[in-house]
Design an enzyme around this catalytic site. Sequence first.
Site, mmCIF file in Angstrom:
data_model
loop_
_atom_site.group_PDB
_atom_site.id
_atom_site.type_symbol
_atom_site.label_atom_id
_atom_site.label_comp_id
_atom_site.label_asym_id
_atom_site.label_seq_id
_atom_site.Cartn_x
_atom_site.Cartn_y
_atom_site.Cartn_z
ATOM 1 N N ARG A 80 0.820 -1.230 0.000
ATOM 2 C CA ARG A 80 0.000 0.000 0.000
ATOM 3 C C ARG A 80 0.848 1.271 0.000
ATOM 4 O O ARG A 80 0.391 2.337 -0.421
ATOM 5 C CB ARG A 80 -1.019 -0.041 1.147
ATOM 6 C CG ARG A 80 -2.150 -1.024 0.875
ATOM 7 C CD ARG A 80 -3.049 -1.178 2.072
ATOM 8 N NE ARG A 80 -2.360 -1.806 3.180
ATOM 9 C CZ ARG A 80 -2.392 -3.117 3.447
ATOM 10 N NH1 ARG A 80 -3.096 -3.912 2.685
ATOM 11 N NH2 ARG A 80 -1.729 -3.609 4.461
ATOM 12 N N GLU A 98 4.779 -11.233 14.704
ATOM 13 C CA GLU A 98 4.220 -11.834 15.916
ATOM 14 C C GLU A 98 4.616 -13.320 15.996
ATOM 15 O O GLU A 98 5.024 -13.817 17.031
ATOM 16 C CB GLU A 98 2.704 -11.682 15.868
ATOM 17 C CG GLU A 98 2.046 -11.802 17.213
ATOM 18 C CD GLU A 98 0.540 -11.622 17.093
ATOM 19 O OE1 GLU A 98 0.069 -11.122 16.049
ATOM 20 O OE2 GLU A 98 -0.148 -12.005 18.058
#
Length: 182
Positions: free
Chosen positions: A67, A104
Amino acid sequence: METLTTQQQSFLLSTLRDVPDFPKDGIVFKDITTLLNNHEAFNLLMSHLESKYKNQGLEYIAGIDSRGFIFGSALATRLGIGFVPVRKKGKLPSKTICEKYELEYGFDEVEIHIDAFKNKVGAKVLLIDDLCATGGTAEASAKLIIETKATLVEVCFLINLSFLDGKNKIEKYAPVYSVLNI
Ligand code: AMP
């Protein structure tokens, strides 16, 4: 306009769509496609970034996969300068340098062409992405730009998720500007 009014910020915020539990449970995904398909919002954002960055002597905008490519390339053409993609591993065709960063669960890697800034030492670069969460992706991207010997002038996000503190990580490398702090 170099600074956005509270009203303009609220307008931009109102064009974002929250998608709960995407891409996995517990994540509220900030969908920017609803800003992009609103001409008034997209134009307001780009006019703001154009006036903020037009007198800083920037030579390149580097955008983060994927993006960051949208905002970065639009800004680069407005400023009349080149655009450089920072991509996820394995996508760039020529010689690259690579930086690993922690997610994560596990790791990811970003890459840049070694000659992306035409080997100009000190080339003035703005790094841009849509959103700062943990800051890991932008931190790795910042390291790559510095490794090419370019100068990282600033890191810019449309959205900063303030509760995640990712901004602090990136401020070790360059000042950080975010249009919207959530
Ligand atoms: P991070 O490295 O944790 O700062 O993650 C930043 C990258 O992941 C950006 O390229 C974002 O587009 C994407 N991202 C992370 N969290 C979100 C979220 N809640 N909504 C939308 N995009 C996200």
